[in-house]
Motif scaffolding. Structure first.
Motif, PDB file in Angstrom:
ATOM      1  N   ALA B  13      32.977  29.494  31.099  1.00  0.00           N
ATOM      2  CA  ALA B  13      34.236  29.929  31.720  1.00  0.00           C
ATOM      3  C   ALA B  13      35.386  29.167  31.098  1.00  0.00           C
ATOM      4  O   ALA B  13      35.301  27.950  30.895  1.00  0.00           O
ATOM      5  N   GLU B  30      35.123  34.606  32.555  1.00  0.00           N
ATOM      6  CA  GLU B  30      33.766  34.189  32.881  1.00  0.00           C
ATOM      7  C   GLU B  30      32.756  34.928  32.010  1.00  0.00           C
ATOM      8  O   GLU B  30      32.897  36.135  31.791  1.00  0.00           O
ATOM      9  N   VAL B  31      31.741  34.227  31.555  1.00  0.00           N
ATOM     10  CA  VAL B  31      30.702  34.842  30.729  1.00  0.00           C
ATOM     11  C   VAL B  31      29.344  34.542  31.346  1.00  0.00           C
ATOM     12  O   VAL B  31      29.064  33.399  31.700  1.00  0.00           O
ATOM     13  N   SER B  32      28.502  35.581  31.494  1.00  0.00           N
ATOM     14  CA  SER B  32      27.126  35.275  31.876  1.00  0.00           C
ATOM     15  C   SER B  32      26.165  35.958  30.918  1.00  0.00           C
ATOM     16  O   SER B  32      26.481  36.958  30.282  1.00  0.00           O
ATOM     17  N   ILE B  33      25.000  35.396  30.807  1.00  0.00           N
ATOM     18  CA  ILE B  33      23.987  35.800  29.829  1.00  0.00           C
ATOM     19  C   ILE B  33      22.658  35.937  30.545  1.00  0.00           C
ATOM     20  O   ILE B  33      22.323  35.109  31.385  1.00  0.00           O
ATOM     21  N   THR B  41      28.966  43.748  28.154  1.00  0.00           N
ATOM     22  CA  THR B  41      29.623  44.408  29.275  1.00  0.00           C
ATOM     23  C   THR B  41      30.948  43.718  29.553  1.00  0.00           C
ATOM     24  O   THR B  41      31.019  42.492  29.545  1.00  0.00           O
ATOM     25  N   THR B  43      34.190  43.652  32.251  1.00  0.00           N
ATOM     26  CA  THR B  43      34.720  44.107  33.538  1.00  0.00           C
ATOM     27  C   THR B  43      35.912  43.266  33.984  1.00  0.00           C
ATOM     28  O   THR B  43      36.187  42.207  33.433  1.00  0.00           O
ATOM     29  N   GLY B  44      36.617  43.778  34.991  1.00  0.00           N
ATOM     30  CA  GLY B  44      37.792  43.096  35.548  1.00  0.00           C
ATOM     31  C   GLY B  44      39.041  43.938  35.371  1.00  0.00           C
ATOM     32  O   GLY B  44      40.136  43.422  35.284  1.00  0.00           O
ATOM     33  N   HIS B  81      27.809  39.466  29.550  1.00  0.00           N
ATOM     34  CA  HIS B  81      28.812  40.078  30.427  1.00  0.00           C
ATOM     35  C   HIS B  81      30.049  39.171  30.455  1.00  0.00           C
ATOM     36  O   HIS B  81      29.945  37.996  30.750  1.00  0.00           O
ATOM     37  N   ILE B  82      31.205  39.749  30.130  1.00  0.00           N
ATOM     38  CA  ILE B  82      32.483  39.034  30.271  1.00  0.00           C
ATOM     39  C   ILE B  82      33.233  39.662  31.436  1.00  0.00           C
ATOM     40  O   ILE B  82      33.464  40.872  31.454  1.00  0.00           O
ATOM     41  N   HIS B  83      33.595  38.854  32.404  1.00  0.00           N
ATOM     42  CA  HIS B  83      34.313  39.351  33.576  1.00  0.00           C
ATOM     43  C   HIS B  83      35.574  38.520  33.766  1.00  0.00           C
ATOM     44  O   HIS B  83      35.580  37.322  33.535  1.00  0.00           O
ATOM     45  N   PRO B  85      37.994  37.856  36.820  1.00  0.00           N
ATOM     46  CA  PRO B  85      38.512  38.041  38.189  1.00  0.00           C
ATOM     47  C   PRO B  85      40.033  38.009  38.131  1.00  0.00           C
ATOM     48  O   PRO B  85      40.589  37.456  37.167  1.00  0.00           O
TER      49      PRO B  85
ATOM     50  N   GLU D  52      32.662  47.960  38.967  1.00  0.00           N
ATOM     51  CA  GLU D  52      32.646  46.731  38.175  1.00  0.00           C
ATOM     52  C   GLU D  52      32.202  45.547  39.027  1.00  0.00           C
ATOM     53  O   GLU D  52      31.564  44.613  38.536  1.00  0.00           O
ATOM     54  N   GLU D 122      35.250  39.158  47.411  1.00  0.00           N
ATOM     55  CA  GLU D 122      35.038  39.446  45.990  1.00  0.00           C
ATOM     56  C   GLU D 122      34.088  38.409  45.409  1.00  0.00           C
ATOM     57  O   GLU D 122      34.131  37.240  45.776  1.00  0.00           O
ATOM     58  N   LEU D 125      31.618  36.207  38.344  1.00  0.00           N
ATOM     59  CA  LEU D 125      30.404  36.109  37.538  1.00  0.00           C
ATOM     60  C   LEU D 125      29.734  34.752  37.680  1.00  0.00           C
ATOM     61  O   LEU D 125      28.597  34.565  37.229  1.00  0.00           O
TER      62      LEU D 125
END
Ligand SMILES: [Ca+2]
Ligand SMILES: [Ca+2]
Ligand SMILES: [Ca+2]
Ligand SMILES: [Ca+2]
Ligand SMILES: [Ca+2]
Ligand SMILES: [Ca+2]
Ligand SMILES: [Ca+2]
Ligand SMILES: [Ca+2]
Ligand SMILES: [Ca+2]
Ligand SMILES: [Ca+2]
Ligand SMILES: [Ca+2]
Ligand SMILES: [Ca+2]
Lengths: 194, 194, 194, 194, 194, 194
Positions: B13, B30-33, B41, B43-44, B81-83, B85, D52, D122, D125
């Motif tokens: 993050a 934020e990045v999750s793997i 992916t 999002t946001g 995944h990059i999100h 918020p 999302e 909400e 990630l």
């Protein structure tokens, strides 16, 4: 420094010339390659015509891989990404075709693109170079950016008369009919890291 | 607490700076793997330019995996995944490019992002950092959020004169030309769980 | 030179005749082939009807591969790209159907297309040739481009009376009912590199 | 009975609180799992932000599978469907994030969701819980539906002052900062069939 | 000749009857098959209802493959293309359902379609034939095209009273309730190349 | 005969009740199954809500395959097509949910649907049956079509008072809360070919 000629020869990047309602501009075409499945990604807010132009450039290169010293299997086992900064500026038209082809060949062969070269021209699936518009404005921006050699379509030779002498003095115009000539002019011989 | 600097260094993050008609704002990337097939992916409520910016950041990292101590096979066997918020707020523009690249490298290497660092800058496919707009407003929001070090594009140095002294006193501005410098400034050495 | 008859017979390229509000025009249909997965790419700002026309031409050829001396496995192990320069000009309609079929057969068999031949006609999935519009304007542009033999749908024979004698003198019109006749007329016997 | 608290603890279903121009409402989030290829299906006339939000919830869970006692291979060999009845009512916004995460964890672990619990918040990630709007209206609808414990984002504590005492008497509000706390509060220990 | 009854029985092509604001018309439904992966391609400027109609026809045939003497594996190892010339004319509606089913069965079994037969009728997934509109206009166009036998939905028998005697004299109307009856009437016994 | 109760019990087809601005109507839901890859095709000019409703019905069935005597592998090795004639009529809404679920179970188990049964009700992912609108109009159309048993959501019992006695005399209304009850009422025991 963005918008100026490169300081060094670059691998996987070439300088194109764009023409907008606000006048001429230079644009960098960047290519990166990484392990994948043969996909082509196109970014930089590109319009449909510019995207199709990139596809045509890529297909030409794939169909002539042997002659261009590119391993066809290498293409299928990697993904290729073409990006045109600045990402918020919409870009369209077919005239970046030969620039995208040059950046692709540079990335796929490791041969650097000469830093002093700019170019403009539509590419066809046979590697032919078709005429473009706005050569005058493009030449002004190339000169401003510090480029010294400009590759143009042979059919645009007639437009050189419209370019002011002050600009023409600092620029060498190289008219071409085929991508082979573009690559001869734009690529340096050896391979070094940019 | 959302909208404030992190309390601890974070893995996966990073804090970016946004500029809207309502003024500056900070945003977390934020990045999750997790195990997958190499998909990305995004999002946001991200606009197309911001999504392309994320793709460029990701491609740069993939093409430089070895130099960044990232296993290319690891990328192909996971989904990323990059999100960003807050999910109901539309976001766009290329200026989160280096923040997304930093969060990705952090997630892929396990190196934490320093909690006091904010950043803004477009990234190109060669890792170059291009100038952005709204530096003044972004700086105000960074200060308000409690950040102390701000990474900015080298070409934005000229805009520092417009920032009030009261803000400049609490902030260190670090102008950069390339993502390598961003990562040197933003990532902590060791790896701990955030 | 673009817009003129070819200087040599071409492999994987055929000359069609288009009809727009601005009058008649010639257009090149280019085909390239490279290792892939049997995908068909269509570019050149083509409308939906023209794209469907290309699909019909391709399906006809695939279903008659044996009779046309084409290896069906070859098709499945390659990707095929059909491009129609000039990339910024929108193109649509079914009348390039037989031209696309001819360029495809040429590319897939290595048999060159005769440089003096132009053609226009819708193709059906059974290889039938259906009538088209604008024959008069198309003939003028064919003549202007230096073509000497024009393949037309049999059902358009009645429109020949509307074409000025000065044009008809330099052109041979070949009315056809089926793609077999088109290929007989348009393809040269031997295979040489164009 | 629809729109009322569940009569029994449920596996794979959790109760969220929605806020529309017509006031507050409860909504059920349902999750089902069946053999497949790791796909996520989202139905119930959900808007992009809500979709999302579901993706973020799912990614958080996948990246923390080990800590949550979920087998990552199980996820890849099944398809997951999240549905929000009533199917004709449009739904959007990020505030169902923690409810979707809770229903997913319940379905993937077999741990039932406590029937008396409603929730709104909400999710990011990293599993953080961000503030939402309409807490007053949501609380009224939770009370009306017979729920007794409401999980809310910690940053919404300040909004509790706006809720009438008559409502607050029958409801326990549990402010949380992270999904871990949500799951502690919402999931029952053992696993039984709902 | 296009728009006239076929000169010979055809394999993989059947004649339908269309009804537009400009009156009735005949249309050919063409099917071709070639090695592939079980994909269905639909072209000819078809509207969504006509495309769904083709899918229903195809699914009916696939679910009854054994009874229709079709090898289910053959379907999965080939691609099927349904095209309706003339490619520039928009077409829509469900009334070509039985014609598409007949052309598909002909292509998949090699049994030719009788050249004198036209047909109109919606098909359901169970092979039932549902009523259509415009029977009067369709009959006029069938007569004009030289067809002599017209297959119609049983529920359209009541509309025969509206058709002029001069037309009815040259046409045999065959009312049907199920596709089985259509195939009995439309397909010739032996298999020859069309 | 279309729009009338079936003459025989059917496998893979069930009768629903629709409610439009033009009043009530019956509709057939047809399901066919053939070798494939687990795909679900939905046709009949269905709106998004009705498509999502079909997906929910299918997911419920897949997640309960064992209890419903359906082999999960069978689902993955076949494609399933749900079609709602009449193909030109737009259809939408969630109230065909239990009808689609019933037709799917019938097709997947070979158990026939009783010809005298009509039904209406939204289905959730847990198999719950939610209330619908237009019961009065739907009942009139069911009576007109010759149906004698109508399955309705339990929460719609209160609407029975609005239905004229003349209609109620010929119809048995069966209120249900869960799909299990629907299947008990609608499916005949043995398996015969429809
Ligand atoms: Ca610029
Ligand atoms: Ca000039
Ligand atoms: Ca904010
Ligand atoms: Ca300034
Ligand atoms: Ca032209
Ligand atoms: Ca005439
Ligand atoms: Ca409700
Ligand atoms: Ca307050
Ligand atoms: Ca016609
Ligand atoms: Ca009548
Ligand atoms: Ca009806
Ligand atoms: Ca009532």
């Amino acid at each position: 420094r963005y918008g100026r000629a490169e300081l060094e020869d670059q691998i996987g990047a070439a300088t194109g010339l764009a023409y907008t309602t606000a006048g001429g501009d230079t644009l960098s075409i960047e290519v990166s390659i990484y392990p994948g499945k043969g996909n082509l990604t196109l970014t930089g807010k590109l319009g449909d015509v510019m995207k199709e132009s990139a596809q045509a450039a890529f297909s030409y290169i794939r169909s002539r891989a042997a002659e261009l010293d590119i391993d066809p299997e290498f293409v299928e086992k990697n993904d290729i990404h073409i990006h045109v900064p600045e990402g918020a500026t919409p870009k369209d038209g077919p005239s970046a075709g030969i620039t995208m082809a040059t950046a692709l060949v540079s990335a796929l062969t490791g041969r650097p693109v000469r830093k002093e070269v700019g170019m403009t021209g539509e590419i066809t699936l046979r590697g032919r170079v078709l005429p473009i518009g706005g050569l005058k404005e493009k030449s002004l921006s190339a000169h401003r950016a510090g480029l010294t050699k400009i590759i143009i379509p042979d059919e645009n030779k007639k437009d050189l008369e419209d370019i002011p002498d002050s600009i023409k003095e600092g620029l060498t115009f190289v008219p071409v009919k085929h991508l082979d000539e573009v690559l001869d002019q734009a690529l340096a011989e050896g391979a070094h890291e940019g």
